[in-house]
Design a protein around this motif. Structure first.
Motif, mmCIF file in Angstrom:
data_model
loop_
_atom_site.group_PDB
_atom_site.id
_atom_site.type_symbol
_atom_site.label_atom_id
_atom_site.label_comp_id
_atom_site.label_asym_id
_atom_site.label_seq_id
_atom_site.Cartn_x
_atom_site.Cartn_y
_atom_site.Cartn_z
ATOM 1 N N ALA A 2 1.078 -1.020 0.049
ATOM 2 C CA ALA A 2 0.145 -0.623 -0.015
ATOM 3 C C ALA A 2 0.655 1.317 0.072
ATOM 4 O O ALA A 2 2.152 1.419 -0.216
ATOM 5 C CB ALA A 2 -0.622 -0.078 1.338
ATOM 6 N N SER A 25 -2.820 7.785 3.605
ATOM 7 C CA SER A 25 -2.806 6.553 3.095
ATOM 8 C C SER A 25 -3.496 6.458 1.531
ATOM 9 O O SER A 25 -5.188 6.873 1.315
ATOM 10 C CB SER A 25 -4.051 5.785 4.139
ATOM 11 N N ASP A 27 -4.532 4.173 -1.521
ATOM 12 C CA ASP A 27 -5.257 2.855 -1.416
ATOM 13 C C ASP A 27 -5.654 2.383 -0.905
ATOM 14 O O ASP A 27 -5.792 1.106 -1.069
ATOM 15 C CB ASP A 27 -4.352 2.057 -2.950
ATOM 16 N N PHE A 28 -6.013 2.563 0.122
ATOM 17 C CA PHE A 28 -6.289 1.517 1.847
ATOM 18 C C PHE A 28 -7.343 3.035 2.847
ATOM 19 O O PHE A 28 -6.641 3.902 2.712
ATOM 20 C CB PHE A 28 -5.346 0.400 1.956
#
Lengths: 115, 115
Positions: A2, A25, A27-28
């Motif tokens: 990630a 963050s 993509d998560f």
């Protein structure tokens, strides 16, 4: 893995001013974010742990009124260094993840220089 | 709390040789042991990790071993290359109480691989 971003990557400020550092963050969704400080040629020292929607937990010796942490969403945490002084000059690194799964991904760091 | 000791502080090898970095930890309840590579001016990058129910893990040229009884774990890099030159940190994750999820880092090892 990630991706965790930090902004700015580098900041120079005058003594007495406040500086805000963002940790995202990309993509998560991170349930927990950690803020570290690293002095030259030294290891990472944990400053505080924050969970989305709750107050941060500071490590012993870290002034919570000087290092304000806000974890407004599952993708964003901010660290504000208030009334910065030259001794606050350091490399600040955040990490984000889900500790229950041993996930902890680090950002690229922010170099703070206080003149 | 957890205490992690890392040795050596500096390690110099010739390209193609193996490099070994060792860490010991104090909290027998710790159950997760990651290794990070940090290049100059960047955040740490996870290179390999091991959980307490496993004795050894390998990923291409990198391997980690864990001895729970002795409370130590080691990083092994084979066929080293100049691009392996960086600072390497071991860490241990706390499992209980107010320390849950926190990583305690070793002091770091500066690895230099000479062409």
């Amino acid at each position: 893995g990630a991706v965790v971003s930090q902004h700015p990557s580098r900041v120079i400020c005058k003594s007495g001013t406040s500086v805000k550092i963002e940790c995202r963050s990309l993509d998560f969704q991170a349930t927990t974010m950690f803020w570290y400080r690293q002095f030259p040629k030294q290891s990472l020292m944990l400053m505080a742990t924050s969970n989305e929607g709750s107050k941060a937990t500071y490590e012993q010796g870290v002034e919570k009124d000087k290092f304000l942490i806000n974890h407004a969403s599952l993708t964003l945490s901010t660290l504000t260094v208030t009334s910065a002084h030259p001794e606050d000059s350091s490399f600040y690194i955040c990490s984000a993840g889900r500790v229950a799964y041993n996930e902890q991904f680090f950002g690229p760091g922010t170099r703070l220089t206080v003149l | 709390g957890e205490n992690v000791e890392q040795h050596p502080s500096t390690l110099s090898v010739q390209e193609g040789d193996s490099a070994v970095i060792k860490c010991t930890y104090s909290d027998s309840a710790s159950n997760y042991f990651p290794w990070y590579k940090q290049e100059l001016g960047k955040g740490p990058q996870l290179i390999i990790d091991i959980r307490s129910n496993v004795g050894e893990k390998k990923d291409q040229r990198i391997a980690v071993t864990l001895n729970k009884t002795a409370k130590h774990f080691s990083l092994h890099i084979t066929e080293t290359q100049p691009e392996d030159s960086a600072v390497y940190f071991c860490a241990a994750k706390a499992t209980g109480g107010t320390s849950y999820g926190k990583l305690t880092f070793g002091q770091g090892t500066i690895l230099t691989v000479h062409p």
